[in-house]
Design an enzyme around this catalytic site. Sequence first.
Site, PDB file in Angstrom:
ATOM      1  N   LYS A  98      10.251  -6.082  -5.883  1.00 46.88           N
ATOM      2  CA  LYS A  98       9.167  -5.131  -5.669  1.00 46.88           C
ATOM      3  C   LYS A  98       9.618  -3.735  -6.087  1.00 46.88           C
ATOM      4  O   LYS A  98      10.762  -3.339  -5.837  1.00 46.88           O
ATOM      5  CB  LYS A  98       8.760  -5.152  -4.195  1.00 46.88           C
ATOM      6  CG  LYS A  98       7.589  -4.250  -3.831  1.00 46.88           C
ATOM      7  CD  LYS A  98       7.248  -4.386  -2.344  1.00 46.88           C
ATOM      8  CE  LYS A  98       6.087  -3.512  -1.940  1.00 46.88           C
ATOM      9  NZ  LYS A  98       5.723  -3.685  -0.508  1.00 46.88           N
ATOM     10  N   SER A 109       1.151  -5.049   0.440  1.00 48.55           N
ATOM     11  CA  SER A 109       1.381  -4.264  -0.784  1.00 48.55           C
ATOM     12  C   SER A 109       2.328  -4.944  -1.771  1.00 48.55           C
ATOM     13  O   SER A 109       2.497  -4.478  -2.906  1.00 48.55           O
ATOM     14  CB  SER A 109       1.954  -2.880  -0.409  1.00 48.55           C
ATOM     15  OG  SER A 109       3.214  -3.016   0.226  1.00 48.55           O
ATOM     16  N   SER A 119       2.751  -6.493   4.585  1.00 44.72           N
ATOM     17  CA  SER A 119       2.807  -6.504   3.122  1.00 44.72           C
ATOM     18  C   SER A 119       3.534  -7.683   2.506  1.00 44.72           C
ATOM     19  O   SER A 119       3.540  -7.837   1.280  1.00 44.72           O
ATOM     20  CB  SER A 119       3.428  -5.209   2.613  1.00 44.72           C
ATOM     21  OG  SER A 119       2.577  -4.117   2.897  1.00 44.72           O
TER      22      SER A 119
END
Length: 786
Positions: free
Chosen positions: A33, A110, A134
């Site tokens: 990420k 996210s 997330s």
Amino acid sequence: MESEHGAFIDNVILHPLLDDHKLPLKGLTFAIKDIFDVEGYVTGFGNPDWAATHSPAKSTAPVVLALLRAGATSIGKTVMDEMAYSINGENAQYGTPKNPCAADRVPGGSSSGSAVAVGANLVDFSLGTDTGGSVRVPAAFCKIYGIRPSHGVVSVDGVIPMAQSFDTVGWFARDPTILKRVGNVLLPSGDIPPSVPNPIFIPEDCFKLLCIPVDRVQKVIVKSIEKLLGGQVVKFMTLGDYVEKNVPSLKHFMSQGSNSEEYKIQSLAALSSAMRILQRYEFKNNHGEWISSIKPNLGPGIKERVWEAVSSIDDDIDICLAVKTELRSALTSLVGDSGILVIPTVPGPPPKLLTEPTSLETFRARAFSLLSIAGVSGFCQVSIPLGTYEDLPVAVSLLAKHGSDMFLLNLAEILGSTLEEYIESIDNGTVKMVMEVVARAPGKIILSGEHAVVHGTTAVASSINLATSVSLRFSDDGDEILKLELKDMGLEFSWPIGRIKETLPGFDSPDPSTPKSCSVESHRSISCLIEDQAIPEAKVALSSGVSAFLWLYTCIHGYKPATVTITSELPLGSGLGSSAAFCVALSGAVHALSSGSGLDYSQQGWLMFGENELELVNKWAFEGEKLIHGKPSGIDNTVSTYGNMIKFRSGELTRLKSNLPLKMLITNTKVGRNTKALVAGVSERTLRHPEAMASVFSAVDSISKELSAIIQMPATDDVSITEKEEKVEELMEMNQGLLQCMGVSHASIETVLRTTLKYKLSSKLTGAGGGGCVLTLLPTRILLDG
């Protein structure tokens, strides 16, 4: 870089730091990420303005280094929601990664790109972060596994903070085994999990937050847990009431929860409010100055949320921190060291792309009521995919106390395979669940004491490495049929459940804990059920075994539809305990899936009953043997139940520890016989000659006692072994002579005896006699000469 799914933002190739094929993650690829630092690259935080105003990282985040040291290869950094401030997964700047399960739906955020990279099979696993959900949300939306570890157990160094009170480093995988392998690298090595999860709490109020049928999630997970661990571990509860009672500081936020019907659990809505207040406060402290200075271009929904945080006041922070402390304490008291909490991961399927943000507020409120449980308590949580409902992903989550991460991953791995096995099909919310157990019981040989044991004397028996297996399979496919398959004989019998209930009434509430003898009336009713099957005349001898099946199954499971399949390595009617092995395996299988089973299904492979369960299985098996043989002694089913070598007399069992290994040749004469008739014949002879037969039985008793003593005596050298074997040979010859006195030998048996005698070997019949099998001791001297 893969463009079809839009998962990646940068082609960051990082090779393993070591080249060793034994490394735990060797050969696996992963994605990172774009919130983790990688030396030499700008950490973009999901927003171009952030990337443009920050310098390349001077070092790589420790978690990334740990994965590289473990042999994994990074193939890129992934798209994420801007500033990690959304659970949708949409990014107006870089584009939204394409949900591999539903292209018109959001992927969840996210950690959107990381989830899509795994779900689209672009990498084996990926790194994400989870503050408010997330990792858990995109895992649920992309139908993959995801873990939010216990807060603080995995390093967040080199990770852009969002809100430190909640920030965690999590990861995704398509299967629970890889999820666990990554956990073995990233989690502290001191986390030693308890062996069995118990209790497992099912908060029914949380499942009522679902916007799909509750049973589609709750029923599937509960049935799988019951199959794996037994129904006794499942505890239903109302979590909202428990939290309200045990987290007193929440009262301050209760008024902030809506009274609308959409918010069903007021205490969890208040918990969500406390989490959002503290999250906004910490986000503001971390990034408020940069946001106010740069005024970044932000996408819809996120822009409003970010500026709301920047303009928020700092009231109630101490109360929010008190809620965190109180909730962790309360939930830790609830689950203890080995308890599990099961909740939906999210309230429903992923929303459609570009949905107006205001229309998602109801979904978000429900979602954060669920997500705040682990978020605020710091508990670890694993999201597990449960297939699809109306072609959209469904997920459930397991939560365990802080620090029990490997315990949770172990359970997720075992439960995941069970779910995959037993969810056969999902069609508009209709789930076919299959529960299956296979029980295996060995055959036996009787070393001494046949027939005499029926009259109260001692016998010695041993299990052998040939067995009968019984598979019991339940299914929710709607067929109200009880089916018996005898695979080795190519026979199949089936009875409509209604027919069984009509013919054999009174078993609506079976009691597996109390073995029952079959009455004459019940036997007559069972005979009617067997007559329905038109068993071939050549196989009519099987009727007694089918009777035992119907009686044992109905007594323990009542009128539950099932398929029972029998396979055996034991020849029928040979004296090797085929009927006893059948009754024991059947009793074991039906008991294993009954409400009274105490098996630990968290273990893999073959499981063993405990002492209490073995005793119950043995008693039920004896009831089956009575239906087959009339008046059995109980030794056959006892040695099949307990295995190894036993001494048996009038129901009393002594387990023998053999210090003298005996090698036996088993010869099958292939002469069929009727055990019930042979037992009856010895009884009739006893009535005609009571004193003489009493002497015979007394002599057999002495032989069995002496044999058991010899077997247990130490044999330290070849000389002592030979001496003991010679004594065993003499006892076998005496026992055979006494069996001849009882009238149970046969010409085929005598032929084997004469043949082995030519080679100076001692033999005796085993079992009921009249044919069947003959035992021949192969002494050490013969084996050495050979």
